[in-house]
Design an enzyme around this catalytic site. Structure first.
Site, PDB file in Angstrom:
ATOM      1  N   SER A  82       0.794  -1.241   0.000  1.00  0.00           N
ATOM      2  CA  SER A  82       0.000   0.000   0.000  1.00  0.00           C
ATOM      3  C   SER A  82       0.819   1.281   0.000  1.00  0.00           C
ATOM      4  O   SER A  82       0.284   2.346  -0.314  1.00  0.00           O
ATOM      5  CB  SER A  82      -0.865   0.033   1.250  1.00  0.00           C
ATOM      6  OG  SER A  82      -2.182  -0.258   0.927  1.00  0.00           O
ATOM      7  N   TYR A 208      -2.200  -2.179 -10.796  1.00  0.00           N
ATOM      8  CA  TYR A 208      -2.194  -1.892  -9.357  1.00  0.00           C
ATOM      9  C   TYR A 208      -1.495  -3.021  -8.574  1.00  0.00           C
ATOM     10  O   TYR A 208      -0.702  -2.765  -7.663  1.00  0.00           O
ATOM     11  CB  TYR A 208      -3.645  -1.691  -8.879  1.00  0.00           C
ATOM     12  CG  TYR A 208      -3.791  -1.717  -7.387  1.00  0.00           C
ATOM     13  CD1 TYR A 208      -3.449  -0.614  -6.615  1.00  0.00           C
ATOM     14  CD2 TYR A 208      -4.241  -2.870  -6.735  1.00  0.00           C
ATOM     15  CE1 TYR A 208      -3.559  -0.646  -5.231  1.00  0.00           C
ATOM     16  CE2 TYR A 208      -4.360  -2.915  -5.355  1.00  0.00           C
ATOM     17  CZ  TYR A 208      -4.016  -1.806  -4.607  1.00  0.00           C
ATOM     18  OH  TYR A 208      -4.116  -1.847  -3.248  1.00  0.00           O
ATOM     19  N   TYR A 260      -4.325   3.512   7.728  1.00  0.00           N
ATOM     20  CA  TYR A 260      -5.593   2.769   7.801  1.00  0.00           C
ATOM     21  C   TYR A 260      -6.579   3.475   8.726  1.00  0.00           C
ATOM     22  O   TYR A 260      -6.591   4.703   8.773  1.00  0.00           O
ATOM     23  CB  TYR A 260      -5.333   1.304   8.221  1.00  0.00           C
ATOM     24  CG  TYR A 260      -4.379   0.591   7.278  1.00  0.00           C
ATOM     25  CD1 TYR A 260      -4.752   0.320   5.965  1.00  0.00           C
ATOM     26  CD2 TYR A 260      -3.107   0.217   7.674  1.00  0.00           C
ATOM     27  CE1 TYR A 260      -3.884  -0.320   5.083  1.00  0.00           C
ATOM     28  CE2 TYR A 260      -2.240  -0.441   6.798  1.00  0.00           C
ATOM     29  CZ  TYR A 260      -2.638  -0.694   5.509  1.00  0.00           C
ATOM     30  OH  TYR A 260      -1.781  -1.321   4.640  1.00  0.00           O
ATOM     31  N   VAL A 278       0.801  -3.676   4.141  1.00  0.00           N
ATOM     32  CA  VAL A 278       0.602  -4.965   4.827  1.00  0.00           C
ATOM     33  C   VAL A 278       1.839  -5.859   4.860  1.00  0.00           C
ATOM     34  O   VAL A 278       1.848  -6.851   5.585  1.00  0.00           O
ATOM     35  CB  VAL A 278      -0.565  -5.783   4.228  1.00  0.00           C
ATOM     36  CG1 VAL A 278      -1.898  -5.160   4.539  1.00  0.00           C
ATOM     37  CG2 VAL A 278      -0.390  -6.002   2.746  1.00  0.00           C
TER      38      VAL A 278
HETATM   39  N1  GLU Z   1      -1.876  -5.097  -2.482  1.00  0.00           N
HETATM   40  C1  GLU Z   1      -2.595  -5.016  -1.250  1.00  0.00           C
HETATM   41  C2  GLU Z   1      -4.094  -5.031  -1.493  1.00  0.00           C
HETATM   42  O1  GLU Z   1      -4.546  -4.432  -2.413  1.00  0.00           O
HETATM   43  C3  GLU Z   1      -2.163  -3.792  -0.516  1.00  0.00           C
HETATM   44  C4  GLU Z   1      -2.798  -3.694   0.824  1.00  0.00           C
HETATM   45  C5  GLU Z   1      -2.059  -2.856   1.833  1.00  0.00           C
HETATM   46  O2  GLU Z   1      -0.839  -2.854   1.902  1.00  0.00           O
HETATM   47  O3  GLU Z   1      -2.792  -2.212   2.589  1.00  0.00           O
HETATM   48  O4  GLU Z   1      -4.832  -5.661  -0.794  1.00  0.00           O
END
Ligand code: GLU
Length: 336
Positions: A82, A208, A260, A278
């Site tokens: 993210s 993405y 978050y 994450v």
């Molecule tokens: N690639 C992850 C997703 O889209 C990133 C999530 C994150 O790091 O918050 O779920």
């Protein structure tokens, strides 16, 4: 103080860091004080992420004068996840300008999980901000380019310029997430139904997913953060990556939504724009002074790295990085 063309007096609130030795000492202290924290669990909803060694830990600070301090596993690479959202947002703001991105993606916290479908529904299809998956997918879809390959190359080279070296995709993480990202595909379809994504939504999710799988180290994160702190010039390579105003916009959305559902609490306790991912990375920025990059894979229940948060909390106080503090203070996080 400067006077601009309209005759308005202008000033900025940035100060300076202590000398090199003192910063170095405090980066070591931040690492030592946080290393023993045992809490948190490694993310496993992307299967490949669960294979990481949970003991890995790194703390780095990159100053806007180009000096870099690092302790621990500072060169171990992990997928950026993210954290890429903040830097891709900066690239899109650079290409399309403040207003276009603000209108389509927004800048307000949703108060809901990063992958919430309900947040999209509650807001009539508006993603609210570029730090949640819906907003990040909408942002990636805005990047100029005739083909998905062209858009991807723009992201890869743009994030590489922020880091000051060529970043590459972690194929295992990319494949693992591609096999399990039904939710992101659903989010992209939903955005398409609301007219917020005009390209092929599955192609956008693929770009993405690749951007999230780019490999970085804690040192890279610190330098990427320092580039935002330095008004868009990478302080190690000297290359201008984005304009000053783009950094201001990017730091503002990181402050409102980068951690978050704990973004408000983070700003309240630590007082720095930051973004976590994450896989266990965090980047935090002190405008004018520098960037902090941390890596430790064990996460709290909001998805933020436990040891990374502790280390940054310490550095924020010890180096005077809290944007809202006018005098030194003790944060409650230092007390437990
Ligand atoms: N690639 C992850 C997703 O889209 C990133 C999530 C994150 O790091 O918050 O779920």
């Amino acid at each position: 103080m400067d006077v601009d063309v309209a005759g308005v007096e202008q000033a900025v609130s940035t100060g300076s860091l202590p000398g090199w030795d003192r910063v170095d000492q405090l980066v070591v202290a931040a690492y030592d004080r946080s290393a023993a924290s045992e809490g948190g669990v490694v993310a496993d909803y992307i299967p490949a992420l669960s294979e990481v060694d949970p003991r890995l830990f790194a703390v780095c600070v990159a100053q806007t004068d180009g000096a870099v301090h690092s302790v621990g596993d500072a060169d171990v690479e992990f997928s950026i996840q993210s954290i890429s959202k903040a830097f891709v947002y900066a690239l899109v703001c650079e290409a399309l300008g403040h207003e276009a991105v603000r209108e389509r993606v927004g800048v307000d916290n949703t108060g809901l999980a990063f992958d919430s479908v309900m947040a999209i529904e509650l807001n009539g299809g508006h993603p609210r901000n570029p730090m949640v998956n819906a907003g990040a997918i909408a942002t990636t879809a805005m990047l100029p380019g005739r083909t998905a390959t062209e858009r991807w190359e723009r992201i890869r080279s743009g994030l590489s310029a922020f880091a000051g070296r060529d970043l590459e995709v972690d194929d295992e993480v990319y494949r693992s997430e591609t096999r399990t990202n039904q939710r992101n595909r659903a989010i992209a379809r939903l955005l398409e139904s609301y007219g917020r994504v005009e390209l092929d939504p599955l192609e956008v999710v693929d770009v993405y997913t690749r951007q999230c799988a780019l490999r970085v180290s804690a040192r890279d994160l610190a330098v990427m953060g320092a580039t935002l702190a330095d008004g868009g010039v990478n302080p190690v390579t000297g290359q201008r990556v984005v304009a000053e105003g783009v950094c201001r916009d990017t730091l503002a959305v990181m402050a409102s939504a980068g951690m978050y559902e704990r973004s408000g609490e983070w700003l309240f306790e630590i007082g720095m724009p930051a973004k976590s991912g994450v896989s266990g990375g965090i980047v935090a920025i002190s405008p004018g002074k520098g960037g902090i990059g941390t890596f430790s894979p064990r996460l709290d229940d909001a998805g933020n790295s436990v040891r990374g948060q502790r280390a940054i909390a310490y550095l924020s106080r010890a180096l005077g990085l809290n944007l809202f503090a006018s005098v030194p203070h003790v944060s409650p996080i230092d007390l437990h």
